[in-house]
Design a protein around this motif. Structure first.
Motif, PDB file in Angstrom:
ATOM      1  N   ASP A  10       0.837  -1.195   0.000  1.00 20.87           N
ATOM      2  CA  ASP A  10       0.000   0.000   0.000  1.00 20.87           C
ATOM      3  C   ASP A  10       0.874   1.248   0.000  1.00 20.87           C
ATOM      4  O   ASP A  10       1.892   1.314   0.695  1.00 20.87           O
ATOM      5  N   ALA A  11       0.464   2.242  -0.784  1.00 17.48           N
ATOM      6  CA  ALA A  11       1.212   3.503  -0.892  1.00 17.48           C
ATOM      7  C   ALA A  11       1.174   4.258   0.437  1.00 17.48           C
ATOM      8  O   ALA A  11       0.246   4.116   1.226  1.00 17.48           O
ATOM      9  N   SER A  12       2.193   5.079   0.637  1.00 15.01           N
ATOM     10  CA  SER A  12       2.224   5.940   1.824  1.00 15.01           C
ATOM     11  C   SER A  12       2.290   7.391   1.363  1.00 15.01           C
ATOM     12  O   SER A  12       2.854   7.702   0.320  1.00 15.01           O
ATOM     13  N   VAL A  13       1.689   8.276   2.156  1.00 16.34           N
ATOM     14  CA  VAL A  13       1.693   9.705   1.857  1.00 16.34           C
ATOM     15  C   VAL A  13       2.596  10.379   2.883  1.00 16.34           C
ATOM     16  O   VAL A  13       2.471  10.153   4.081  1.00 16.34           O
ATOM     17  N   GLN A  14       3.503  11.202   2.388  1.00 16.88           N
ATOM     18  CA  GLN A  14       4.444  11.915   3.251  1.00 16.88           C
ATOM     19  C   GLN A  14       4.268  13.411   3.018  1.00 16.88           C
ATOM     20  O   GLN A  14       4.215  13.870   1.883  1.00 16.88           O
ATOM     21  N   THR A  15       4.163  14.162   4.108  1.00 21.89           N
ATOM     22  CA  THR A  15       4.102  15.617   4.017  1.00 21.89           C
ATOM     23  C   THR A  15       5.474  16.168   4.359  1.00 21.89           C
ATOM     24  O   THR A  15       6.029  15.866   5.415  1.00 21.89           O
ATOM     25  N   PHE A  25       5.394   4.728  -3.407  1.00 20.83           N
ATOM     26  CA  PHE A  25       4.941   3.353  -3.583  1.00 20.83           C
ATOM     27  C   PHE A  25       5.957   2.608  -4.430  1.00 20.83           C
ATOM     28  O   PHE A  25       6.874   3.208  -4.994  1.00 20.83           O
ATOM     29  N   SER A  26       5.815   1.305  -4.506  1.00 22.25           N
ATOM     30  CA  SER A  26       6.733   0.474  -5.274  1.00 22.25           C
ATOM     31  C   SER A  26       5.924  -0.378  -6.248  1.00 22.25           C
ATOM     32  O   SER A  26       4.835  -0.841  -5.918  1.00 22.25           O
ATOM     33  N   VAL A  27       6.482  -0.554  -7.438  1.00 25.21           N
ATOM     34  CA  VAL A  27       5.825  -1.343  -8.480  1.00 25.21           C
ATOM     35  C   VAL A  27       6.804  -2.399  -8.993  1.00 25.21           C
ATOM     36  O   VAL A  27       7.991  -2.116  -9.180  1.00 25.21           O
ATOM     37  N   ALA A  28       6.299  -3.609  -9.209  1.00 27.84           N
ATOM     38  CA  ALA A  28       7.093  -4.693  -9.791  1.00 27.84           C
ATOM     39  C   ALA A  28       6.585  -4.968 -11.204  1.00 27.84           C
ATOM     40  O   ALA A  28       5.383  -5.076 -11.432  1.00 27.84           O
ATOM     41  N   THR A  29       7.518  -5.032 -12.155  1.00 26.22           N
ATOM     42  CA  THR A  29       7.172  -5.383 -13.527  1.00 26.22           C
ATOM     43  C   THR A  29       7.788  -6.744 -13.842  1.00 26.22           C
ATOM     44  O   THR A  29       8.843  -7.090 -13.308  1.00 26.22           O
ATOM     45  N   ASN A  30       7.125  -7.513 -14.681  1.00 28.78           N
ATOM     46  CA  ASN A  30       7.612  -8.842 -15.056  1.00 28.78           C
ATOM     47  C   ASN A  30       7.835  -8.910 -16.557  1.00 28.78           C
ATOM     48  O   ASN A  30       7.062  -8.379 -17.338  1.00 28.78           O
ATOM     49  N   GLU A  31       8.911  -9.576 -16.920  1.00 29.56           N
ATOM     50  CA  GLU A  31       9.231  -9.808 -18.323  1.00 29.56           C
ATOM     51  C   GLU A  31       9.687 -11.257 -18.450  1.00 29.56           C
ATOM     52  O   GLU A  31      10.397 -11.764 -17.589  1.00 29.56           O
ATOM     53  N   SER A  32       9.268 -11.907 -19.513  1.00 32.54           N
ATOM     54  CA  SER A  32       9.733 -13.279 -19.737  1.00 32.54           C
ATOM     55  C   SER A  32      10.208 -13.405 -21.183  1.00 32.54           C
ATOM     56  O   SER A  32       9.713 -12.735 -22.078  1.00 32.54           O
ATOM     57  N   LYS A  59      -5.182   6.261  -2.477  1.00 32.30           N
ATOM     58  CA  LYS A  59      -6.362   5.408  -2.277  1.00 32.30           C
ATOM     59  C   LYS A  59      -6.400   4.241  -3.263  1.00 32.30           C
ATOM     60  O   LYS A  59      -6.886   3.171  -2.929  1.00 32.30           O
ATOM     61  N   ILE A  60      -5.921   4.447  -4.478  1.00 32.55           N
ATOM     62  CA  ILE A  60      -5.975   3.377  -5.482  1.00 32.55           C
ATOM     63  C   ILE A  60      -4.682   2.570  -5.540  1.00 32.55           C
ATOM     64  O   ILE A  60      -4.639   1.510  -6.153  1.00 32.55           O
ATOM     65  N   LEU A  61      -3.636   3.068  -4.910  1.00 32.66           N
ATOM     66  CA  LEU A  61      -2.334   2.389  -4.974  1.00 32.66           C
ATOM     67  C   LEU A  61      -2.214   1.414  -3.818  1.00 32.66           C
ATOM     68  O   LEU A  61      -1.462   1.614  -2.870  1.00 32.66           O
ATOM     69  N   THR A  62      -2.972   0.328  -3.911  1.00 31.50           N
ATOM     70  CA  THR A  62      -2.980  -0.696  -2.876  1.00 31.50           C
ATOM     71  C   THR A  62      -2.252  -1.935  -3.372  1.00 31.50           C
ATOM     72  O   THR A  62      -2.149  -2.174  -4.578  1.00 31.50           O
ATOM     73  N   LYS A  63      -1.763  -2.709  -2.438  1.00 24.82           N
ATOM     74  CA  LYS A  63      -0.985  -3.906  -2.773  1.00 24.82           C
ATOM     75  C   LYS A  63      -1.745  -4.788  -3.763  1.00 24.82           C
ATOM     76  O   LYS A  63      -2.909  -5.110  -3.571  1.00 24.82           O
ATOM     77  N   HIS A 100      -6.533  -2.789 -12.692  1.00 26.45           N
ATOM     78  CA  HIS A 100      -7.182  -3.873 -11.967  1.00 26.45           C
ATOM     79  C   HIS A 100      -6.808  -3.771 -10.507  1.00 26.45           C
ATOM     80  O   HIS A 100      -5.640  -3.651 -10.186  1.00 26.45           O
ATOM     81  N   ASN A 101      -7.779  -3.832  -9.640  1.00 26.04           N
ATOM     82  CA  ASN A 101      -7.507  -3.734  -8.206  1.00 26.04           C
ATOM     83  C   ASN A 101      -7.261  -5.125  -7.640  1.00 26.04           C
ATOM     84  O   ASN A 101      -8.130  -5.980  -7.670  1.00 26.04           O
ATOM     85  N   GLY A 102      -6.066  -5.360  -7.111  1.00 20.17           N
ATOM     86  CA  GLY A 102      -5.671  -6.665  -6.590  1.00 20.17           C
ATOM     87  C   GLY A 102      -6.564  -7.169  -5.485  1.00 20.17           C
ATOM     88  O   GLY A 102      -6.815  -8.347  -5.362  1.00 20.17           O
TER      89      GLY A 102
END
Length: 132
Positions: A10-15, A25-32, A59-63, A100-102
């Motif tokens: 889940d994303a975090s908000v920092q002020t 937030f962190s995103v993983a991409t896959n390649e084969s 709000k939308i950046l959830t695991k 797509h929401n996981g």
């Protein structure tokens, strides 16, 4: 540049001290691909991402959410506390498109086929001043 991948937590908000907010937030991409021997090789790349335009995007950046990001990439290198060289890829996001929401997939609810983007956050949609 565009990347498509899954949010890893889940994303975090920092002020910040100047009252600007950033969504991290962190995103993983896959390649084969297949190597010369015909073996299928899977490669995962992780991106540390930042989004400065609206804290609402958290709000939308959830695991597990599948997102398409537009922005620019940078690399960062440093020496860790253990003395080892470290590196990361940073993605400075200017547009977020949710595919797509996981969490819905985990509960067995499948989104409508044409309901690809629940929300689309773009630089043009935000009236705030840029942080830089």
């Amino acid at each position: 540049m565009n990347i498509i991948g899954r949010v890893t937590a889940d994303a975090s908000v920092q002020t910040l001290s100047n009252d600007k907010t950033v969504v991290n937030f962190s995103v993983a991409t896959n390649e084969s691909y297949r190597n010369k021997q015909g073996e299928k090789i899977e490669q995962t790349t992780f991106f540390d991402c930042s989004y400065w335009l609206s804290a609402k995007a958290a709000k939308i950046l959830t695991k597990g959410a599948l997102v398409e990001l537009t922005g620019r990439i940078s690399a960062r290198a440093w020496t860790g506390a253990d003395g080892q060289a470290k590196a990361s890829l940073n993605f400075h996001t200017s547009n977020i498109k949710l595919h797509h929401n996981g969490k819905k997939a985990e509960t067995g609810q499948q989104p409508a086929k044409e309901q690809a983007a629940h929300e689309n956050f773009a630089e043009d949609d935000i009236d705030d001043d840029m942080p830089f």
